[in-house]
Design a protein around this motif. Structure first.
Motif, PDB file in Angstrom:
ATOM      1  N   UNK A 124       8.136  35.253 -32.176  1.00  6.04           N
ATOM      2  CA  UNK A 124       7.084  35.669 -31.252  1.00  6.04           C
ATOM      3  C   UNK A 124       7.358  35.133 -29.845  1.00  6.04           C
ATOM      4  N   UNK A 125       7.776  33.877 -29.761  1.00  5.05           N
ATOM      5  CA  UNK A 125       8.062  33.269 -28.457  1.00  5.05           C
ATOM      6  C   UNK A 125       9.269  33.930 -27.799  1.00  5.05           C
ATOM      7  N   UNK A 126      10.268  34.285 -28.599  1.00  2.00           N
ATOM      8  CA  UNK A 126      11.457  34.940 -28.043  1.00  2.00           C
ATOM      9  C   UNK A 126      11.102  36.299 -27.449  1.00  2.00           C
ATOM     10  N   UNK A 127      10.266  37.055 -28.162  1.00  3.18           N
ATOM     11  CA  UNK A 127       9.860  38.363 -27.654  1.00  3.18           C
ATOM     12  C   UNK A 127       8.976  38.212 -26.419  1.00  3.18           C
ATOM     13  N   UNK A 128       8.132  37.190 -26.396  1.00  2.00           N
ATOM     14  CA  UNK A 128       7.285  36.945 -25.230  1.00  2.00           C
ATOM     15  C   UNK A 128       8.128  36.617 -24.003  1.00  2.00           C
ATOM     16  N   UNK A 129       9.205  35.875 -24.197  1.00  2.74           N
ATOM     17  CA  UNK A 129      10.074  35.543 -23.064  1.00  2.74           C
ATOM     18  C   UNK A 129      10.735  36.796 -22.502  1.00  2.74           C
ATOM     19  N   UNK A 130      11.032  37.760 -23.366  1.00  8.89           N
ATOM     20  CA  UNK A 130      11.600  39.023 -22.890  1.00  8.89           C
ATOM     21  C   UNK A 130      10.580  39.794 -22.053  1.00  8.89           C
ATOM     22  N   UNK A 131       9.318  39.708 -22.439  1.00 10.08           N
ATOM     23  CA  UNK A 131       8.267  40.375 -21.677  1.00 10.08           C
ATOM     24  C   UNK A 131       8.176  39.797 -20.270  1.00 10.08           C
ATOM     25  N   UNK A 132       8.311  38.477 -20.160  1.00  7.89           N
ATOM     26  CA  UNK A 132       8.272  37.838 -18.843  1.00  7.89           C
ATOM     27  C   UNK A 132       9.433  38.309 -17.972  1.00  7.89           C
ATOM     28  N   UNK A 133      10.605  38.481 -18.583  1.00  6.07           N
ATOM     29  CA  UNK A 133      11.761  38.985 -17.843  1.00  6.07           C
ATOM     30  C   UNK A 133      11.517  40.431 -17.404  1.00  6.07           C
ATOM     31  N   UNK A 134      10.875  41.213 -18.263  1.00  6.76           N
ATOM     32  CA  UNK A 134      10.580  42.608 -17.932  1.00  6.76           C
ATOM     33  C   UNK A 134       9.747  42.704 -16.659  1.00  6.76           C
ATOM     34  N   UNK A 135       8.758  41.836 -16.519  1.00 12.36           N
ATOM     35  CA  UNK A 135       7.914  41.862 -15.327  1.00 12.36           C
ATOM     36  C   UNK A 135       8.758  41.708 -14.064  1.00 12.36           C
ATOM     37  N   UNK A 136       9.796  40.885 -14.131  1.00 12.86           N
ATOM     38  CA  UNK A 136      10.684  40.710 -12.979  1.00 12.86           C
ATOM     39  C   UNK A 136      11.567  41.939 -12.776  1.00 12.86           C
ATOM     40  N   UNK A 137      12.052  42.511 -13.874  1.00 13.73           N
ATOM     41  CA  UNK A 137      12.952  43.660 -13.784  1.00 13.73           C
ATOM     42  C   UNK A 137      12.262  44.892 -13.200  1.00 13.73           C
ATOM     43  N   UNK A 138      10.957  44.992 -13.378  1.00 12.99           N
ATOM     44  CA  UNK A 138      10.230  46.164 -12.888  1.00 12.99           C
ATOM     45  C   UNK A 138       9.999  46.132 -11.382  1.00 12.99           C
ATOM     46  N   UNK A 139      10.329  45.018 -10.736  1.00 12.79           N
ATOM     47  CA  UNK A 139      10.221  44.950  -9.283  1.00 12.79           C
ATOM     48  C   UNK A 139       8.812  44.643  -8.815  1.00 12.79           C
ATOM     49  N   UNK A 140       8.591  44.811  -7.513  1.00 10.86           N
ATOM     50  CA  UNK A 140       7.263  44.548  -6.962  1.00 10.86           C
ATOM     51  C   UNK A 140       6.804  45.748  -6.138  1.00 10.86           C
ATOM     52  N   UNK A 141       5.567  45.669  -5.665  1.00 10.25           N
ATOM     53  CA  UNK A 141       4.965  46.819  -4.995  1.00 10.25           C
ATOM     54  C   UNK A 141       5.466  47.015  -3.570  1.00 10.25           C
ATOM     55  N   UNK A 142       6.060  45.994  -2.979  1.00 12.07           N
ATOM     56  CA  UNK A 142       6.731  46.202  -1.685  1.00 12.07           C
ATOM     57  C   UNK A 142       7.938  47.116  -1.877  1.00 12.07           C
ATOM     58  N   UNK A 143       8.707  46.863  -2.936  1.00 12.71           N
ATOM     59  CA  UNK A 143       9.858  47.719  -3.226  1.00 12.71           C
ATOM     60  C   UNK A 143       9.407  49.153  -3.499  1.00 12.71           C
ATOM     61  N   UNK A 144       8.317  49.278  -4.249  1.00  8.78           N
ATOM     62  CA  UNK A 144       7.783  50.603  -4.578  1.00  8.78           C
ATOM     63  C   UNK A 144       7.370  51.338  -3.302  1.00  8.78           C
ATOM     64  N   UNK A 145       6.638  50.638  -2.433  1.00  4.42           N
ATOM     65  CA  UNK A 145       6.183  51.256  -1.185  1.00  4.42           C
ATOM     66  C   UNK A 145       7.360  51.631  -0.290  1.00  4.42           C
ATOM     67  N   UNK A 146       8.359  50.755  -0.222  1.00  8.31           N
ATOM     68  CA  UNK A 146       9.533  51.047   0.606  1.00  8.31           C
ATOM     69  C   UNK A 146      10.228  52.319   0.125  1.00  8.31           C
ATOM     70  N   UNK A 147      10.373  52.456  -1.195  1.00  6.50           N
ATOM     71  CA  UNK A 147      11.020  53.648  -1.744  1.00  6.50           C
ATOM     72  C   UNK A 147      10.218  54.904  -1.411  1.00  6.50           C
TER      73      UNK A 147
END
Length: 394
Positions: A355-378
């Motif tokens: 469970x902890x290993x999968x949760x750590x992957x979720x935290x990485x996913x949040x970073x991989x999806x970028x942020x809303x400044x990047x979204x707005x710039x695109x």
């Protein structure tokens, strides 16, 4: 820029998109309905104009409305567009960005009259371009309303912002040229104004593993599959609790009766209404596992929210969940496969390390999806490209 979401289907999208745009000096005007008494909308980066459905939404009505009211709203829809037309002229709007189109026949008629004044863009939240909320409430009438004259609407759009590969493929099948499509992955949502996520609770000895299903409850989201799986796991003596939080668009009484007759009421918590941000924030922080047992989906705002909380995510291998980068950071199961879902949940319930290993992957996913400044710039780059350098105002 004017963001169009007449029924306010996606308040979190509006808030986050506007915050990204503000970073580049672009003001966002949101044309929508008035807020209902139980709703909140962060206005730090938004100029909110409640120009739609002023009659049918007066008094801050409840979310569950009759079909008659839905028909009255459709009849009132053009009045909102008249106000939008005045806003575009008075505020010198340079871009109209359609978040949701509810009545394409009416929307296209008004957008045609505005095309010479502003670039027109559209977010593709769903590959079939149908607002599931409206279709679920109004049934065939809702789907027919959203399909009639849709081709005319699509022809008016300068560019489509798609969140998934599936949406890009769907637009291509509709004959939309690749130059009019821009794939921009949706970044995570956050419920707290400061963007922070509170400390997460982790399953401890003596506390059941918390499993969460949240969002509007509709047949395609597969809650019945999760309940079937949970009942099987409870019969095996596994220690967990399922929280179901959201507005139901189907009858859950038979399921609740079945749960009570099995003597398992303490294993399930139902919060079947509009869930305010503070309560949803608490559910997400407490959740050890968030489950998306969808039968079908394209993009998912619920995923965008869950990813920011760092809990383990289990999902059907459909839509955005089966696409990069999400598929590498969640536990996938075949759609409508209760046995596979049960096996995956069993492993995560009994094995804290898994469970902890999968949760750590979720935290990485949040970073991989970028942020809303990047979204707005695109999006801003796309606006400039598709409007051939016309100055963008507002």
């Amino acid at each position: 820029m004017l963001l169009l979401d007449p029924s306010l289907f996606s308040p979190l999208y509006a808030q986050h998109f506007a915050s990204g745009m503000r970073a580049f000096g672009t003001e966002v005007v949101l044309a929508t309905r008035r807020l209902r008494g139980y709703e909140t909308l962060a206005r730090d980066h938004l100029d909110v104009r409640p120009v739609f459905y002023r009659l049918t939404e007066r008094g801050g009505g409840r979310w569950r409305t009759s079909r008659t009211v839905k028909i009255l709203k459709a009849l009132e829809h053009p009045l909102g567009w008249r106000a939008v037309r005045e806003l575009v002229s008075r505020l010198e709007i340079g871009v109209i960005h359609v978040s949701w189109s509810l009545v394409p026949a009416i929307d296209s008629a008004f957008l045609a009259g505005l095309k010479e004044r502003a670039g027109i863009f559209m977010t593709v939240h769903n590959a079939d371009l149908v607002a599931h909320d409206m279709a679920a409430v109004s049934g065939r009438l809702g789907r027919w309303t959203q399909s009639w004259r849709r081709e005319r609407l699509l022809a008016l759009i300068d560019g489509f912002v798609a969140h998934t590969d599936q949406a890009v493929d769907s637009l291509s099948r509709l004959g939309i040229e690749p130059s009019r499509i821009r794939l921009v992955r949706r970044p995570p949502y956050r419920l707290r104004p400061d963007g922070a996520v509170g400390p997460r609770s982790r399953a401890e000895a003596g506390r059941p593993v918390e499993i969460l299903f949240f969002g509007a409850i509709k047949p395609y989201k597969g809650l019945d599959l999760l309940l079937d799986s949970a009942l099987a796991l409870a019969a095996q003596g596994k220690d967990f609790r399922v929280t179901v939080a959201g507005r139901p668009f189907l009858d859950l009484a038979p399921w609740r009766t079945r749960i009570e007759e099995a003597g398992l009421g303490e294993r399930f918590r139902f919060d079947l209404d509009y869930v305010p941000d503070d309560r949803l924030d608490r559910y997400l922080r407490d959740a050890d596992i968030v489950v998306f047992p969808y039968r079908e989906i394209d993009g998912s705002g619920a995923l965008a929210l869950a990813a920011s909380y760092g809990g383990a995510i289990v999902a059907s291998a459909v839509g955005v969940f089966a696409e990069p980068p999400v598929r590498d950071h969640v536990a996938l199961v075949p759609a409508e496969d209760v046995e596979a879902l049960t096996a995956t949940l069993r492993r995560l319930i009994v094995d804290p390390e898994a469970r902890a290993e999968l949760a750590s992957k979720s935290a990485v996913l949040a970073e991989r999806l970028g942020d809303w400044r990047d979204y707005a710039r695109a999006c801003l780059d796309f606006y400039r490209q598709r409007t051939e350098g016309r100055p963008l105002r507002g």
